[in-house]
Design a protein around this motif. Sequence first.
Motif, short mmCIF file in Angstrom:
data_model
loop_
_atom_site.label_atom_id
_atom_site.label_comp_id
_atom_site.label_asym_id
_atom_site.label_seq_id
_atom_site.Cartn_x
_atom_site.Cartn_y
_atom_site.Cartn_z
N PHE A 4 -22.88 35.19 5.35
CA PHE A 4 -24.17 35.10 4.69
C PHE A 4 -24.34 36.27 3.73
CE2 PHE A 4 -25.57 32.76 8.53
CZ PHE A 4 -26.08 31.65 7.89
N VAL A 5 -24.81 35.96 2.55
CA VAL A 5 -25.26 37.01 1.66
C VAL A 5 -26.78 36.99 1.80
CG1 VAL A 5 -25.40 37.81 -0.72
CG2 VAL A 5 -23.32 36.66 0.11
N GLN A 6 -27.32 38.04 2.34
CA GLN A 6 -28.75 38.12 2.64
C GLN A 6 -29.38 39.13 1.71
OE1 GLN A 6 -29.47 38.85 6.78
NE2 GLN A 6 -31.47 39.72 6.40
N GLN A 7 -30.50 38.74 1.10
CA GLN A 7 -31.15 39.62 0.14
C GLN A 7 -32.66 39.46 0.23
OE1 GLN A 7 -29.53 39.20 -3.79
NE2 GLN A 7 -31.38 39.96 -4.77
N SER A 24 -28.91 23.94 -6.12
CA SER A 24 -29.34 24.49 -4.84
C SER A 24 -28.25 25.40 -4.28
CB SER A 24 -29.63 23.36 -3.85
OG SER A 24 -30.15 23.89 -2.65
N THR A 25 -28.60 26.66 -4.12
CA THR A 25 -27.65 27.62 -3.56
C THR A 25 -28.41 28.51 -2.58
OG1 THR A 25 -28.06 29.13 -5.38
CG2 THR A 25 -26.14 27.68 -5.58
N PHE A 54 -37.62 27.58 3.72
CA PHE A 54 -37.78 26.62 2.63
C PHE A 54 -36.56 26.71 1.71
CE2 PHE A 54 -39.87 30.49 1.19
CZ PHE A 54 -39.52 30.62 -0.14
N GLY A 55 -36.35 25.65 0.93
CA GLY A 55 -35.23 25.61 0.00
C GLY A 55 -33.92 25.14 0.63
N GLU A 56 -34.00 24.61 1.82
CA GLU A 56 -32.78 24.21 2.54
C GLU A 56 -32.34 22.77 2.22
OE1 GLU A 56 -35.94 22.25 4.42
OE2 GLU A 56 -35.85 24.37 3.94
N VAL A 77 -39.63 37.40 0.46
CA VAL A 77 -38.77 36.40 1.11
C VAL A 77 -37.40 37.03 1.35
CG1 VAL A 77 -39.94 34.43 0.04
CG2 VAL A 77 -37.93 35.42 -1.07
N THR A 78 -36.69 36.46 2.30
CA THR A 78 -35.28 36.78 2.46
C THR A 78 -34.51 35.56 2.02
OG1 THR A 78 -35.74 38.25 4.32
CG2 THR A 78 -33.47 37.50 4.06
N ARG A 79 -33.58 35.79 1.11
CA ARG A 79 -32.74 34.71 0.59
C ARG A 79 -31.40 34.75 1.30
NH1 ARG A 79 -31.24 31.69 -4.13
NH2 ARG A 79 -28.99 31.81 -4.34
N TYR A 80 -30.97 33.59 1.78
CA TYR A 80 -29.67 33.46 2.44
C TYR A 80 -28.79 32.58 1.57
CZ TYR A 80 -31.84 35.39 6.60
OH TYR A 80 -32.49 36.22 7.48
#
Length: 131
Positions: A4-7, A24-25, A54-56, A77-80
């Motif tokens: 996972f790249v978590q940001q 979608s990424t 969300f965004g899955e 938010v945390t983006r995965y």
Amino acid sequence: MTVFVQQTEEYRPGASIIKQDTESTGFYVLEKGAVEVYKDGIMLNVLMYPGTIFGEMGDILDKPRSCTVKARTATIVTRYDSGEMENVIREHPEIAIKIFKTLASRLERTTQKLADVTRVSTVWSVENKKK
């Protein structure tokens, strides 16, 4: 193993987090604030509970984003960015369970909204067709 790249990302009110019809990424987890979900310019929902995913959907269906998501308030938010969603589900069942529960909850609310609209619409009402 899927990496996972978590940001962590911050957005001002009105800023777009996701844009409909873009690639979608990855998916997001709401940490703080509230976001609005739009489909074809129509606001469908407001998400405001920390931990909401969300965004899955685009990753699951391997399709472009189905909605636009904008920050309603100052939002964190945390983006995965996970790459292949099937690998994520296989290797991280705890994430899969959270996503499945989120999707089931959304489907339940959508079904209820459809039932509510059907009750007031003369076009779809079963009772109206019996007359």
